[in-house]
Design a protein around this motif. Structure first.
Motif, PDB file in Angstrom:
ATOM      1  N   THR A 131       0.991  -1.219   0.028  1.00 56.65           N
ATOM      2  CA  THR A 131       0.064  -0.040  -0.008  1.00 56.65           C
ATOM      3  C   THR A 131       1.122   1.213  -0.076  1.00 56.65           C
ATOM      4  N   LYS A 177       3.805  -3.101   3.589  1.00 59.55           N
ATOM      5  CA  LYS A 177       3.429  -4.338   3.285  1.00 59.55           C
ATOM      6  C   LYS A 177       2.375  -4.923   4.184  1.00 59.55           C
ATOM      7  N   SER A 178       1.413  -5.567   3.585  1.00 59.53           N
ATOM      8  CA  SER A 178       0.182  -6.311   4.368  1.00 59.53           C
ATOM      9  C   SER A 178       0.868  -7.569   5.190  1.00 59.53           C
ATOM     10  N   ASN A 208      -0.321 -10.184   5.606  1.00 60.48           N
ATOM     11  CA  ASN A 208      -0.827 -11.550   4.962  1.00 60.48           C
ATOM     12  C   ASN A 208      -1.037 -11.364   3.714  1.00 60.48           C
ATOM     13  N   VAL A 264      -3.077 -11.500  -0.021  1.00 63.03           N
ATOM     14  CA  VAL A 264      -4.402 -11.397  -0.044  1.00 63.03           C
ATOM     15  C   VAL A 264      -5.028 -12.439  -0.899  1.00 63.03           C
ATOM     16  N   THR A 321      -9.720  -2.672  -0.204  1.00 63.23           N
ATOM     17  CA  THR A 321      -8.669  -3.524  -0.296  1.00 63.23           C
ATOM     18  C   THR A 321      -9.587  -4.611  -1.071  1.00 63.23           C
TER      19      THR A 321
END
Length: 102
Positions: A3, A17-18, A20, A22, A80
């Motif tokens: 993101t 950075k997420s 987990n 997606v 998201t």
């Protein structure tokens, strides 16, 4: 998933950075290593779909045993994507909205 949080897009500090992925595998549905996706709208523009490839075996690699798959997805309240659980091969799905029947 990354993101962008502003600043120089070439600076790694401008991205978060997420925790987990997606897109995740589904042991229960025999879907392993989903990836290399593309996106499209249903013919009437009301649905979002993902096309991707995956293996049907946990021992599968990047070889000719991967198959192309597609399924509808939705969006979370924060904007998201919510890809849901990958659907097993052979499970009937409704056609994209607005698709003409043969």
């Amino acid at each position: 998933m990354l993101t962008y949080n502003g600043g120089d897009p070439l600076d790694s500090a401008s991205w978060v950075k997420s925790p987990n992925p997606v897109s995740q595998r589904s042991n229960a549905n025999g879907v392993y290593g989903p990836g290399h996706n593309g996106f499209f709208k249903s013919p009437d523009g009301t649905e979002d779909w993902i096309a991707y490839h995956a293996n049907s075996s946990s021992s599968g690699g990047c070889d000719m045993n991967r198959s192309t798959r597609a399924q509808k997805f939705t969006w979370n309240a924060d904007g998201t994507p919510n890809f849901g659980t990958p659907v097993a091969l052979g499970v009937p799905q409704a056609a994209p909205s607005g698709e003409q029947a043969d």
